[in-house]
Scaffold this motif. Structure first.
Motif, PDB file in Angstrom:
ATOM      1  N   SER A 122      23.607 -28.748  53.619  1.00 54.26           N
ATOM      2  CA  SER A 122      23.933 -27.292  54.730  1.00 54.26           C
ATOM      3  C   SER A 122      22.865 -26.207  54.108  1.00 54.26           C
ATOM      4  CB  SER A 122      24.966 -26.752  54.487  1.00 54.26           C
ATOM      5  OG  SER A 122      26.072 -27.898  54.991  1.00 54.26           O
ATOM      6  N   VAL A 123      21.908 -25.802  54.931  1.00 49.73           N
ATOM      7  CA  VAL A 123      20.614 -24.788  54.645  1.00 49.73           C
ATOM      8  C   VAL A 123      21.034 -23.534  54.987  1.00 49.73           C
ATOM      9  CG1 VAL A 123      18.278 -24.630  54.648  1.00 49.73           C
ATOM     10  CG2 VAL A 123      19.022 -26.911  54.606  1.00 49.73           C
ATOM     11  N   LEU A 124      20.914 -22.915  53.983  1.00 48.48           N
ATOM     12  CA  LEU A 124      20.900 -21.201  54.305  1.00 48.48           C
ATOM     13  C   LEU A 124      19.629 -20.887  55.212  1.00 48.48           C
ATOM     14  CD1 LEU A 124      23.009 -18.767  54.023  1.00 48.48           C
ATOM     15  CD2 LEU A 124      21.747 -18.246  51.726  1.00 48.48           C
ATOM     16  N   VAL A 125      19.640 -20.736  56.289  1.00 48.04           N
ATOM     17  CA  VAL A 125      18.367 -20.602  56.959  1.00 48.04           C
ATOM     18  C   VAL A 125      17.930 -19.153  56.979  1.00 48.04           C
ATOM     19  CG1 VAL A 125      18.554 -22.641  58.519  1.00 48.04           C
ATOM     20  CG2 VAL A 125      19.648 -20.269  59.211  1.00 48.04           C
ATOM     21  N   ARG A 126      19.018 -18.067  56.816  1.00 44.25           N
ATOM     22  CA  ARG A 126      18.514 -16.689  56.735  1.00 44.25           C
ATOM     23  C   ARG A 126      19.534 -15.784  55.826  1.00 44.25           C
ATOM     24  NH1 ARG A 126      18.843 -15.986  61.682  1.00 44.25           N
ATOM     25  NH2 ARG A 126      21.020 -15.157  61.857  1.00 44.25           N
ATOM     26  N   PHE A 127      19.098 -14.917  54.859  1.00 46.84           N
ATOM     27  CA  PHE A 127      20.026 -14.200  53.857  1.00 46.84           C
ATOM     28  C   PHE A 127      19.156 -12.991  53.383  1.00 46.84           C
ATOM     29  CE2 PHE A 127      22.424 -13.516  50.301  1.00 46.84           C
ATOM     30  CZ  PHE A 127      23.584 -13.540  50.727  1.00 46.84           C
ATOM     31  N   ALA A 128      19.409 -11.961  54.415  1.00 46.05           N
ATOM     32  CA  ALA A 128      18.676 -10.565  54.325  1.00 46.05           C
ATOM     33  C   ALA A 128      18.778 -10.173  52.848  1.00 46.05           C
ATOM     34  CB  ALA A 128      19.104  -9.636  55.134  1.00 46.05           C
ATOM     35  N   PRO A 129      20.054 -10.151  52.400  1.00 49.48           N
ATOM     36  CA  PRO A 129      20.097  -9.252  50.943  1.00 49.48           C
ATOM     37  C   PRO A 129      19.157 -10.064  49.871  1.00 49.48           C
ATOM     38  CG  PRO A 129      22.217  -9.909  51.839  1.00 49.48           C
ATOM     39  CD  PRO A 129      21.082 -10.897  52.693  1.00 49.48           C
ATOM     40  N   GLN A 130      19.115 -11.392  50.007  1.00 45.77           N
ATOM     41  CA  GLN A 130      18.049 -12.155  48.916  1.00 45.77           C
ATOM     42  C   GLN A 130      17.252 -13.040  49.741  1.00 45.77           C
ATOM     43  OE1 GLN A 130      21.541 -12.299  45.845  1.00 45.77           O
ATOM     44  NE2 GLN A 130      19.512 -13.139  44.830  1.00 45.77           N
ATOM     45  N   PRO A 131      16.256 -12.853  50.518  1.00 47.53           N
ATOM     46  CA  PRO A 131      15.457 -13.674  51.204  1.00 47.53           C
ATOM     47  C   PRO A 131      15.104 -14.842  50.501  1.00 47.53           C
ATOM     48  CG  PRO A 131      14.482 -11.373  51.497  1.00 47.53           C
ATOM     49  CD  PRO A 131      15.608 -11.357  50.400  1.00 47.53           C
ATOM     50  N   ALA A 132      14.809 -15.007  49.314  1.00 49.34           N
ATOM     51  CA  ALA A 132      14.498 -16.244  48.426  1.00 49.34           C
ATOM     52  C   ALA A 132      15.475 -17.434  48.655  1.00 49.34           C
ATOM     53  CB  ALA A 132      14.316 -15.939  47.012  1.00 49.34           C
ATOM     54  N   TYR A 133      16.615 -17.008  48.921  1.00 43.79           N
ATOM     55  CA  TYR A 133      17.625 -18.082  49.095  1.00 43.79           C
ATOM     56  C   TYR A 133      17.509 -18.863  50.521  1.00 43.79           C
ATOM     57  CZ  TYR A 133      20.804 -16.294  45.485  1.00 43.79           C
ATOM     58  OH  TYR A 133      20.985 -15.745  44.158  1.00 43.79           O
TER      59      TYR A 133
ATOM     60  N   GLY B 292      16.404 -21.312  53.298  1.00 39.45           N
ATOM     61  CA  GLY B 292      15.634 -22.524  53.322  1.00 39.45           C
ATOM     62  C   GLY B 292      16.370 -23.345  52.025  1.00 39.45           C
ATOM     63  N   LYS B 293      17.207 -22.772  51.370  1.00 37.16           N
ATOM     64  CA  LYS B 293      17.825 -23.735  50.162  1.00 37.16           C
ATOM     65  C   LYS B 293      19.288 -23.930  50.643  1.00 37.16           C
ATOM     66  CE  LYS B 293      15.298 -21.248  46.321  1.00 37.16           C
ATOM     67  NZ  LYS B 293      15.575 -20.285  45.344  1.00 37.16           N
ATOM     68  N   THR B 294      19.953 -25.250  50.091  1.00 37.05           N
ATOM     69  CA  THR B 294      20.962 -25.614  50.350  1.00 37.05           C
ATOM     70  C   THR B 294      21.913 -24.805  49.529  1.00 37.05           C
ATOM     71  OG1 THR B 294      21.227 -27.210  48.789  1.00 37.05           O
ATOM     72  CG2 THR B 294      20.087 -28.037  50.732  1.00 37.05           C
ATOM     73  N   ILE B 295      23.250 -24.915  50.053  1.00 36.93           N
ATOM     74  CA  ILE B 295      24.207 -24.157  49.055  1.00 36.93           C
ATOM     75  C   ILE B 295      24.367 -24.664  47.892  1.00 36.93           C
ATOM     76  CG2 ILE B 295      26.823 -23.659  49.229  1.00 36.93           C
ATOM     77  CD1 ILE B 295      25.217 -22.111  51.376  1.00 36.93           C
ATOM     78  N   ALA B 296      24.093 -26.012  47.831  1.00 40.44           N
ATOM     79  CA  ALA B 296      24.454 -26.821  46.443  1.00 40.44           C
ATOM     80  C   ALA B 296      23.336 -26.355  45.524  1.00 40.44           C
ATOM     81  CB  ALA B 296      24.362 -28.229  46.550  1.00 40.44           C
ATOM     82  N   ALA B 297      22.060 -26.105  45.990  1.00 36.32           N
ATOM     83  CA  ALA B 297      21.007 -25.790  45.362  1.00 36.32           C
ATOM     84  C   ALA B 297      21.125 -24.322  44.720  1.00 36.32           C
ATOM     85  CB  ALA B 297      19.614 -25.934  45.828  1.00 36.32           C
ATOM     86  N   ILE B 298      21.500 -23.543  45.687  1.00 41.51           N
ATOM     87  CA  ILE B 298      21.862 -21.991  45.322  1.00 41.51           C
ATOM     88  C   ILE B 298      22.929 -21.836  44.241  1.00 41.51           C
ATOM     89  CG2 ILE B 298      22.478 -19.760  46.212  1.00 41.51           C
ATOM     90  CD1 ILE B 298      21.259 -20.571  48.954  1.00 41.51           C
ATOM     91  N   ALA B 299      24.020 -22.951  44.177  1.00 42.78           N
ATOM     92  CA  ALA B 299      24.917 -22.648  43.147  1.00 42.78           C
ATOM     93  C   ALA B 299      24.428 -23.136  42.027  1.00 42.78           C
ATOM     94  CB  ALA B 299      26.175 -23.610  43.863  1.00 42.78           C
ATOM     95  N   LYS B 300      23.618 -24.056  42.165  1.00 40.77           N
ATOM     96  CA  LYS B 300      22.947 -24.519  40.669  1.00 40.77           C
ATOM     97  C   LYS B 300      22.169 -23.456  40.165  1.00 40.77           C
ATOM     98  CE  LYS B 300      20.724 -28.489  38.768  1.00 40.77           C
ATOM     99  NZ  LYS B 300      19.795 -29.843  39.005  1.00 40.77           N
TER     100      LYS B 300
END
Length: 509
Positions: free
Chosen positions: A319-330, A332-340
């Motif tokens: 599952s990919v975070l396609v948009r996240f205004a508070p931290q745009p670097a997130y 395009g990344k999966t939730i698992a990758a962001i958690a890691k």
């Protein structure tokens, strides 16, 4: 008498030399010949030609060119009615991108908006078309959530409405229905409508039925309370007697994967009991929405709720975070990758992302579209079963960016489920994109290649048609869609917009 004869001769001479112009100017015609016609009824394709005049289909059959008309050689390709997207979020892009390539590249000629309970008033849509020209046709439902926010206040919808507020909602809805809305749409899983009572929704649905409208719903749950949510829409259909449609039908709880057949049996039983219930479906195993929909109990700070989401309701690794205004670097990344990356569990990261987005919204109250997730929540076998149901039609649930369905839903059906996997015949799939959809949403004289119908048409190559949009490249154009006409004007040719903008606002008759 001689003078009279001379006058007649003089008049005859003048008429022969300077013939009177006809009061009515001849409307130019276009002949599309050497094609296989898939007419949108579900009937097999047949060889023939189609002549269009102005915005309508003039004739169909073994036609020969006539003097002065435009002739297009279809070269053995397939001609179908323009595709009708029964659940679209594309309207927001049309002022900036009026050629609507996100839609026309996949053969869509008409979009149905006002979905998930979120709509524009019919008055504002009418003004939009008075001030703007666009390439595709638009019809709209009236959104329940939009009505609630108008009457109750945008920040005061997290409760049941009062009797007085419900009466005001009825008046607002009645006004929109009188001005051409197709009916009432709800987004009961979303917070702006989640707290509404079943009685409130039923009262508004009953009013809609009095105006011969229709009901379409993103139901209260697509996961752990799916059966109860389906019962609610069936009850609305049974009580009101009007057609009801289940938006983007899916099974988003891993424990229930493989049970599409049981859901269809439930819907078929309702139909046998007199409920005109149908559904639309998009051809993907992942959705696009907010992170908050992963919490059925709205317990956004509850670790058990977050763990339920991670374990049962979506795949954090896909599952990919396609948009996240508070931290745009997130993005395009999966939730698992962001958690890691954050050195957290997936459940904790899910809660934290929701809180970060809420804090951002508080600090930026005018911001919209702060976050969006492409959530992997379904399996392909269920998607295929829903696609095959004889009362399901195709939709995109897409917008002009983000999830690839915004550019490729319809061509994906033709490439994957028709040509590659043979889950549907070509004529069945076209029927589900055209004639059946028009029937489900109540559009007249669209969705079929028939004399007198509007000339919304798609010329495509079934051997090459395919979607190319992906999560990483959500705006990649489809292959195999050669030409698209809307109301008799060619709007798309060889992967480019022609610049023609003949779209209209379609109102309920």
């Amino acid at each position: 008498m001689k003078n009279q004869a001379r006058i007649y001769l003089l008049l005859l001479f003048v008429l022969l030399k300077y013939p009177l112009q006809s009061q009515t100017k001849q409307i130019p015609t276009t002949l599309i010949e050497h094609v296989w016609i898939v007419d949108g009824t579900g009937s097999p394709a047949r060889k023939g030609s189609v002549r269009i005049s102005g915005n309508q289909i003039l004739s169909i059959g073994n036609l020969k060119p006539i003097a002065g008309e435009t002739v297009i050689d279809g070269k053995g390709q397939y001609l179908s009615p323009g595709f009708i997207d029964s659940h679209s979020h594309h309207f927001g892009s049309l002022k900036k991108e009026p050629t609507g390539v996100a839609m026309t590249n996949q053969g869509i000629t008409t979009i149905i908006i006002g979905q998930d309970g979120d709509s524009h008033p019919m008055d504002s849509l009418t003004r939009f078309f008075q001030q703007n020209n666009i390439a595709v046709n638009v019809a709209s439902y009236t959104g329940h959530s939009s009505v609630r926010e108008k009457i109750m206040g945008e920040n005061d919808v997290f409760r049941k409405s009062s009797l007085d507020e419900l009466e005001q909602m009825k008046k607002y809805l009645a006004n929109d229905l009188q001005k051409g809305s197709l009916g009432l749409s709800t987004g009961l899983e979303y917070e702006s409508a989640f707290y509404s009572s079943k009685e409130e929704v039923l009262a508004l649905a009953q009013l809609t039925a009095k105006y011969n409208g229709r009901y379409m719903s993103h139901i209260r749950s697509e996961d752990i309370q799916l059966n109860e949510a389906i019962d609610e829409i069936i009850d609305i259909g049974k009580t009101t007697g009007m057609p009801v449609k289940l938006s983007h039908i899916k099974i988003a709880n891993k424990d229930d994967w493989g049970k599409a057949g049981l859901i269809i049996k439930k819907l078929e039983l309702a139909r046998k009991q007199g409920v005109d219930i149908t559904a639309d479906v998009y051809p993907y195993t992942f959705w696009n929405s907010t992170l908050r929909v992963l919490f059925p109990d709205k317990g956004f700070t509850n670790l058990k709720s977050a763990e339920l989401a991670v374990n049962k309701l979506f795949d954090a690794t896909q599952s990919v975070l396609v948009r996240f205004a508070p931290q745009p670097a997130y993005a395009g990344k999966t939730i698992a990758a962001i958690a890691k990356e954050r050195n957290e569990s997936e459940a904790v990261t899910l809660m934290n992302l929701i809180q970060i987005a809420a804090d951002y919204k508080k600090a930026n109250p005018n911001a919209s579209g702060i976050e969006a997730l492409a959530g992997k929540s379904m399996n392909d076998e269920d998607v295929a079963e829903f696609l095959k149901w004889n009362q399901s039609n195709i939709c995109s649930d897409g917008a002009a960016g983000g999830h690839p369905r915004g550019y490729g839903a319809f061509t994906r059906v033709l490439g994957k489920y028709v040509r590659a996997e043979k889950k549907l015949s070509l004529s069945e799939a076209i029927h589900k994109m055209t004639g059946l959809t028009a029937e489900h949403v109540g559009l007249k004289q669209r969705g079929k290649i028939a004399k007198g119908y509007f000339a919304d048409l798609v010329l495509f190559d079934p051997s090459t048609v395919n979607d190319n949009a992906t999560i990483k490249n959500g705006k990649a154009l489809s292959s195999g869609i050669n030409r698209v006409w809307v109301n008799g004007k060619m709007v798309y040719h060889q992967q480019q917009a022609t610049g023609e903008l003949p779209g209209i606002l379609i109102k309920r008759n």
